[in-house]
Design a protein around this motif. Structure first.
Motif, PDB file in Angstrom:
ATOM      1  N   VAL A   6       0.904  -1.434   0.203  1.00 20.30           N
ATOM      2  CA  VAL A   6      -0.195  -0.025  -0.021  1.00 20.30           C
ATOM      3  C   VAL A   6       0.901   1.130   0.049  1.00 20.30           C
ATOM      4  CG1 VAL A   6      -1.859   1.119   1.156  1.00 20.30           C
ATOM      5  CG2 VAL A   6      -1.804  -1.197   1.289  1.00 20.30           C
ATOM      6  N   LYS A 129      -7.190  -3.008   1.304  1.00 17.79           N
ATOM      7  CA  LYS A 129      -7.028  -2.314   0.241  1.00 17.79           C
ATOM      8  C   LYS A 129      -5.825  -3.197  -0.324  1.00 17.79           C
ATOM      9  CE  LYS A 129      -7.840   2.479   1.346  1.00 17.79           C
ATOM     10  NZ  LYS A 129      -7.448   3.936   1.373  1.00 17.79           N
ATOM     11  N   ARG A 132      -7.523  -6.023  -1.946  1.00 14.66           N
ATOM     12  CA  ARG A 132      -8.229  -5.610  -3.254  1.00 14.66           C
ATOM     13  C   ARG A 132      -7.359  -5.640  -4.353  1.00 14.66           C
ATOM     14  NH1 ARG A 132     -11.439  -0.047  -4.507  1.00 14.66           N
ATOM     15  NH2 ARG A 132     -12.085  -0.555  -6.557  1.00 14.66           N
ATOM     16  N   LEU A 352     -15.336  -4.248  -1.146  1.00 17.67           N
ATOM     17  CA  LEU A 352     -14.081  -3.922  -1.958  1.00 17.67           C
ATOM     18  C   LEU A 352     -14.080  -3.424  -3.281  1.00 17.67           C
ATOM     19  CD1 LEU A 352     -11.630  -6.918  -0.950  1.00 17.67           C
ATOM     20  CD2 LEU A 352     -11.863  -4.956   0.048  1.00 17.67           C
TER      21      LEU A 352
END
Length: 412
Positions: A6, A129, A132, A352
């Motif tokens: 991320v 995230k 995802r 998501l």
């Protein structure tokens, strides 16, 4: 294995004590012998929910056909959290949920000791995230029936999108001993009932409490449980959610015997050579959790063999030093007769994708409606009567045309 870094730095709240230079790394691993061993090694020093125990995860992976993945969070080069998930299709969405589905209660991710303070809402959101990015085909993360804390460690998923679960949990405080338990629930009445049950069971051929410790004993008790449960669900007009669980349950309880202190325990009450009641339990810290139970509804049902087995199980739990006997989720009269603790679990619903957001709204509505219905005693009793009536009509119709009922019905 897919790593998803991320790039955006999370703004951490007061719960997190981590430097600005730390970048959370979400790691997504497919299930293999190597990842199962890595997970077992990681959980060796952690406390986790029963369905996150490596024995449960291993048994589920070996006996079910769903895709399984491990979602991990790495900080400063160390794995601080691992969550096993299974990917299933629900209402046209691809959902990553806690392994075990409706069979998994008290879900809680294994967390590296001393690292829970790092798992702020922003860090958990960053991990999702990362999932995802690694798996854009997954629409929603759904972790139902989670406990808020274990051994004083807060559940990090409580910080993201969640709603109260549809069912409450009930438990019994054992910390002051079995005599104190009897005093709380009405010693004179309870002992009088127990003596009456004992006489009835002795007259029916005698009784013994069995703890499954061999493959033959596991196979016998699992088979009896599944048979008893199938009959019960058919009578109530409920879909039999245990219909395909024999391989998993047999593997789980057999595998548990490899440990000197098994996490999963199977008990039965044998009366006159027949198994009249069965319970399956898990051990989480100083808590003994009844994950499931069943009884034979025959000529001895008036002796309440299930309640009698609970008496023996609870008495033994105190003897072994457990501080809590947990009846798990579901509000039933036989649980209320023992319990003095109510627990509210919660469900994490983290979309998501756009499709996932639409499904998340629908799920929140369904869960809220179930919770309201079950909180209304009259409405819930009416619904159960209607369900039993439907099951009876189905059985009559099947008998009249020579076919057999399969015991399926609408779930709750």
């Amino acid at each position: 294995m897919v790593d998803a870094v991320v790039s955006k730095q999370p703004t951490l709240n007061k719960r997190a004590i981590v430097s600005d230079s730390v970048v959370p790394l979400a790691r997504v691993d497919a299930v293999t012998e190597a990842t199962l061993q890595r997970y077992r090694d990681f959980t060796s020093d952690t406390t986790c929910g029963a369905a996150q125990h490596p024995d449960w995860v291993d048994a589920w992976a070996r006996t079910r056909s769903t895709e399984i993945l491990f979602l991990s969070l790495e900080l400063t080069g160390r794995t601080v959290l691992m969550m096993p998930l299974e990917v299933v299709r629900q209402k046209g969405c691809r959902v990553a949920r806690a392994i075990g589905g409706n069979h998994a209660n008290g879900n809680f991710s294994p967390i590296l000791p001393g690292q829970a303070h790092l798992l702020s809402a922003d860090v958990v959101a960053a991990m999702l995230k990362g999932l995802r990015r690694a798996r854009p085909d997954i629409d929603l993360v759904l972790i139902e029936r989670q406990t808020a804390s274990i051994d004083g460690v807060a559940n990090p998923f409580a910080s993201v999108i969640n709603v109260p679960s549809a069912n409450i949990g009930l438990a019994l405080d054992l910390s002051c001993g079995f005599e104190a338990v009897l005093d709380r629930i009405g010693r004179k009445r309870r002992l009088k009932k127990h003596r009456s049950q004992t006489r009835k069971l002795e007259a029916a051929g005698g009784f013994r409490r069995i703890e499954a410790k061999t493959p033959d004993e596991v196979e016998r008790l699992v088979a009896e449980f599944l048979s008893q449960k199938a009959d019960r669900f058919q009578r109530l007009g409920i879909r039999n959610v245990f219909a395909d669980m024999q391989p998993f349950l047999t593997t789980l309880f057999n595998q548990a015997q490899n440990s000197p202190a098994p996490t999963f325990l199977l008990h039965g009450l044998e009366v006159g050579g027949i198994i009249r009641a069965v319970t399956g339990s898990s051990v989480v810290g100083d808590r003994l959790i009844c994950e499931f139970g069943s009884i034979v509804e025959d000529e001895l049902v008036h002796a309440s063999p299930g309640d009698f087995l609970f008496f023996l199980n609870i008495e033994d739990a105190v003897r072994q030093g457990f501080k809590t006997y947990d009846f798990s989720v579901g509000d039933e009269g036989y649980k209320r007769a023992w319990c003095d603790i109510e627990m509210q679990q919660f469900d994490t619903i983290a979309p998501l994708t756009l499709k996932g957001r639409v499904y998340a709204l629908a799920l929140q509505g369904v869960i809220g409606a179930k919770r309201r219905i079950k909180a209304n005693d009259r409405l819930w009793a009416l619904l159960k009567r209607l369900r039993r009536g439907t099951a009876s009509a189905r059985s009559d119709a099947s008998s009249s045309d020579g076919s057999s009922t399969d015991g399926s019905g609408d779930g709750d």
